[in-house]
Design a protein around this motif. Structure first.
Motif, PDB file in Angstrom:
ATOM      1  N   UNK A   2      -3.067  13.423 -18.009  1.00 49.60           N
ATOM      2  CA  UNK A   2      -2.773  12.964 -16.647  1.00 49.60           C
ATOM      3  C   UNK A   2      -4.051  12.540 -15.927  1.00 49.60           C
ATOM      4  N   UNK A   3      -5.097  13.361 -16.070  1.00 49.98           N
ATOM      5  CA  UNK A   3      -6.389  13.001 -15.466  1.00 49.98           C
ATOM      6  C   UNK A   3      -6.874  11.655 -15.985  1.00 49.98           C
ATOM      7  N   UNK A   4      -6.764  11.467 -17.285  1.00 49.16           N
ATOM      8  CA  UNK A   4      -7.263  10.251 -17.930  1.00 49.16           C
ATOM      9  C   UNK A   4      -6.475   9.031 -17.459  1.00 49.16           C
ATOM     10  N   UNK A   5      -5.167   9.161 -17.370  1.00 41.23           N
ATOM     11  CA  UNK A   5      -4.330   8.033 -16.954  1.00 41.23           C
ATOM     12  C   UNK A   5      -4.597   7.661 -15.505  1.00 41.23           C
ATOM     13  N   UNK A   6      -4.682   8.659 -14.624  1.00 41.23           N
ATOM     14  CA  UNK A   6      -4.945   8.371 -13.209  1.00 41.23           C
ATOM     15  C   UNK A   6      -6.305   7.693 -13.052  1.00 41.23           C
ATOM     16  N   UNK A   7      -7.330   8.220 -13.725  1.00 48.17           N
ATOM     17  CA  UNK A   7      -8.672   7.643 -13.616  1.00 48.17           C
ATOM     18  C   UNK A   7      -8.693   6.205 -14.125  1.00 48.17           C
ATOM     19  N   UNK A   8      -8.019   5.943 -15.231  1.00 43.96           N
ATOM     20  CA  UNK A   8      -8.034   4.596 -15.793  1.00 43.96           C
ATOM     21  C   UNK A   8      -7.192   3.625 -14.973  1.00 43.96           C
ATOM     22  N   UNK A   9      -6.121   4.110 -14.340  1.00 45.39           N
ATOM     23  CA  UNK A   9      -5.345   3.238 -13.463  1.00 45.39           C
ATOM     24  C   UNK A   9      -6.195   2.786 -12.282  1.00 45.39           C
ATOM     25  N   UNK A  10      -6.933   3.722 -11.682  1.00 42.71           N
ATOM     26  CA  UNK A  10      -7.841   3.368 -10.586  1.00 42.71           C
ATOM     27  C   UNK A  10      -8.929   2.416 -11.067  1.00 42.71           C
ATOM     28  N   UNK A  11      -9.426   2.649 -12.276  1.00 43.50           N
ATOM     29  CA  UNK A  11     -10.458   1.772 -12.818  1.00 43.50           C
ATOM     30  C   UNK A  11      -9.923   0.364 -13.047  1.00 43.50           C
ATOM     31  N   UNK A  12      -8.680   0.254 -13.519  1.00 44.48           N
ATOM     32  CA  UNK A  12      -8.077  -1.070 -13.710  1.00 44.48           C
ATOM     33  C   UNK A  12      -7.943  -1.804 -12.383  1.00 44.48           C
ATOM     34  N   UNK A  13      -7.538  -1.078 -11.342  1.00 41.08           N
ATOM     35  CA  UNK A  13      -7.436  -1.695 -10.024  1.00 41.08           C
ATOM     36  C   UNK A  13      -8.800  -2.185  -9.545  1.00 41.08           C
ATOM     37  N   UNK A  14      -9.830  -1.370  -9.795  1.00 44.64           N
ATOM     38  CA  UNK A  14     -11.181  -1.781  -9.432  1.00 44.64           C
ATOM     39  C   UNK A  14     -11.643  -3.007 -10.193  1.00 44.64           C
ATOM     40  N   UNK A  15     -11.279  -3.075 -11.477  1.00 45.38           N
ATOM     41  CA  UNK A  15     -11.658  -4.232 -12.281  1.00 45.38           C
ATOM     42  C   UNK A  15     -11.008  -5.509 -11.758  1.00 45.38           C
ATOM     43  N   UNK A  16      -9.739  -5.412 -11.326  1.00 43.01           N
ATOM     44  CA  UNK A  16      -9.065  -6.574 -10.747  1.00 43.01           C
ATOM     45  C   UNK A  16      -9.781  -7.035  -9.479  1.00 43.01           C
ATOM     46  N   UNK A  17     -10.160  -6.093  -8.628  1.00 40.97           N
ATOM     47  CA  UNK A  17     -10.858  -6.460  -7.403  1.00 40.97           C
ATOM     48  C   UNK A  17     -12.183  -7.144  -7.701  1.00 40.97           C
ATOM     49  N   UNK A  18     -12.920  -6.603  -8.689  1.00 41.81           N
ATOM     50  CA  UNK A  18     -14.210  -7.205  -9.014  1.00 41.81           C
ATOM     51  C   UNK A  18     -14.031  -8.606  -9.586  1.00 41.81           C
TER      52      UNK A  18
END
Length: 405
Positions: A2-18
Motif C-alpha cells: 500500500x505504501x509503495x502504490x500510494x508513493x508511486x501514484x503521487x510520483x506519477x502525478x508529479x511526472x505528469x506535471x513536470x
C-alpha cells in the motif's frame, strides 16, 4: 505494498506535471514545437543506448538501494531545474542536459523500482502486483488531463519542485518496505558470461518474449499512440473542440485503469492473451475511425483502451516473471531499449499515415493491418512450436520446450 502504490501514484502525478511544465517552458523559451519534441526525445535517448547496461546494474546491485539512490538522483535533478527556473536562469541547453541526465538515471531506476514492487508480494501474487502498478500509472495518466491547469495555477518552478518532492516520498518509503517470499537482497551472481549482453541473448532466444517484441513494435507503430490519433480525429473529421478531446483523453485513462484491473485477474498470463487483447484493441480502433459523433467515440474508446492496457500489463507480467530472477533486470533493460526505439518512431510513422490517409483512413488502415498481421503471426508461431515439439525428445528437453512456450 500500500505504501509503495500510494508513493508511486503521487510520483506519477508529479511526472505528469513536470512533463507539462517542461513543454510549456520550452515553448515559452523558443516558440518552437519542433524543439519541444526534441527535448522529449533527448530524455528518451538513453533508453536506447544504455537500456541493456542499466538492466545489468539492476541485476548486480541490491534493488532496494538501487531504487532509493535512483529516486534521490531524480529528486536532485527536479529541484535543480526548479531553482534555475525560479531564478530565470534556465535555458534550452540546460533543459536538454537535465533531460539527458534524467534519462540516464531512469535506465537503472526504472527496472529497479519495477522489480522491487514485485518483491513486496508472494510469487503467486506478482501478476496482481504488476496490474496494481499499471493502475497507478493510469491514475497518473488521468490526473495528467488536469496537469495543464495545475501548472498554470502553481507556476512552472513549483511544478518541478512538486515532482522533486514526489521522488523524495518514494525514496523515503523504500526503507519501510518489507519484502515477501523472495531471495535475500544483495548482489546477484551472473549465471552466464557476457554480463549486459545476457539479457539480449535471452530475449532473442526466447521465442515467446521475442514474439512480444514484435507485437509491441507492430501495435506502437500502427495504433497505440491514441493521444495523437484521437486528437487528429476529434479536431478533424468530428469538428469538435479541445474540451471534447479532453473528454476522450479522460475516457482513454478510464479504459486503461479498467484494463489493468482485468489483466490482474490473469494468474498465468500467456502469449495468446496478448495476441487476443491486441487484436480486440485494433478492431475497436477500426470502429473509432467510423465513429460519427464524439459521444459514440467515447463509448468505443473506453473498451479499446481497456484492451490495450490489459495487453500491455500482461506483456509486462511475462517480461517480469518468465526470465530467471538473476536475468530479469537485463531482460527489462533489453526491452527498454527496444520499446524506446519504437516509442520514438511510432508517433512519426503514425503521423505520416494520418497525414496521407486522413484521420479516419489512418485509424481504419492501421487497425485492419494489425489484426491481419497478428492472425498471420499466430499461425506462423503455432507451426513453429509444432515443428520444435516434433524434434524434441526426452523429458528434460520437453520440459524446456514447455517453459519457453
Amino acid at each position: 505494498m500500500r505504501l509503495w502504490v500510494v508513493a508511486n501514484t503521487l510520483s506519477n502525478a508529479g511526472a505528469w506535471m513536470q512533463m507539462v511544465a517542461q513543454n510549456l517552458l520550452v515553448l515559452r523559451l523558443t516558440g518552437s514545437v519542433a524543439i519541444t519534441g526534441v527535448s522529449l526525445s533527448v530524455q528518451a535517448l538513453p533508453g536506447i543506448v544504455l537500456g541493456v547496461a542499466g538492466g545489468s546494474l539492476v541485476d548486480r546491485w541490491p534493488r532496494r538501494l538501487t531504487a532509493g539512490l535512483g529516486q534521490l538522483a531524480m529528486a536532485t535533478i527536479a529541484f535543480a531545474t526548479a531553482g534555475l527556473a525560479a531564478l530565470g536562469a534556465l535555458n534550452v541547453p540546460l533543459l536538454m542536459m537535465f533531460g539527458l541526465l534524467t534519462g540516464i538515471v531512469a535506465t537503472v531506476d526504472g527496472p529497479a523500482c519495477t522489480l522491487l514492487g514485485n518483491d513486496l508480494v508472494p510469487r503467486r501474487d506478482v501478476p496482481s502486483a504488476i496490474a496494481v502498478g499499471s493502475v497507478a500509472g493510469n491514475v497518473g495518466r488521468l490526473a495528467g488531463t488536469a496537469a495543464g491547469a495545475v501548472v498554470a495555477a502553481i507556476g512552472i518552478p513549483l511544478a518541478y519542485a512538486a515532482n522533486g518532492i514526489s521522488f523524495l516520498l518514494v525514496a523515503l518509503t523504500i526503507p519501510l518496505l518489507k519484502l515477501a517470499d523472495v531471495a535475500p537482497e544483495g548482489p546477484v551472481e551472473v549465471a552466464a558470461p557476457g554480463g549486459a549482453r545476457d539479457g539480449l541473448r535471452y530475449l532473442a532466444r526466447h521465442r515467446t518474449l521475442l514474439a512480444l517484441v514484435g507485437i509491441g513494435a507492430l501495435t506502437s507503430l500502427l495504433g497505440r499512440n491514441y493521444s495523437l490519433s484521437m486528437a487528429a480525429l476529434v479536431t478533424g473529421p468530428l469538428h469538435a473542440t479541445g474540451s471534447a478531446y479532453g473528454l476522450v483523453a479522460a475516457a482513454l485513462a478510464v479504459g486503461g485503469i479498467a484494463g489493468s484491473i482485468v489483466a490482474g485477474r490473469l494468474r498465468q498470463p500467456r502469449l495468446r492473451n496478448v495476441v487476443l487483447l491486441s487484436a480486440i484493441a485494433a478492431g475497436l480502433q477500426v470502429l473509432t475511425g467510423v465513429a460519427p459523433l464524439v459521444a459514440v467515440l467515447v463509448g468505443v474508446v473506453i473498451p479499446m483502451a481497456a484492451a490495450e492496457a490489459a495487453a500491455a500489463t500482461t506483456t509486462a507480467t511475462m517480461l517480469q516473471t518468465v526470465p530467471p530472477r538473476e536475468l530479469r533486470g537485463r531482460v527489462l533493460g533489453a526491452w527498454r531499449t527496444a520499446s524506446t526505439g519504437w516509442g520514438l518512431a511510432g508517433p512519426s510513422v503514425l503521423g505520416l499515415i494520418l497525414q496521407f490517409a486522413g484521420a479516419r483512413g489512418g485509424l481504419i488502415a492501421g487497425g485492419v493491418t494489425v489484426v491481419a498481421l497478428l492472425a498471420l503471426g499466430r499461425v506462423a508461431y503455432r507451426r513453429w512450436r509444432t515443428g520444435d515439439a516434433a524434434e524434441l525428445s526426452g523429458p528434460a528437453r520437453q520440459a524446456d520446450f514447455a517453459t519457453a512456450a
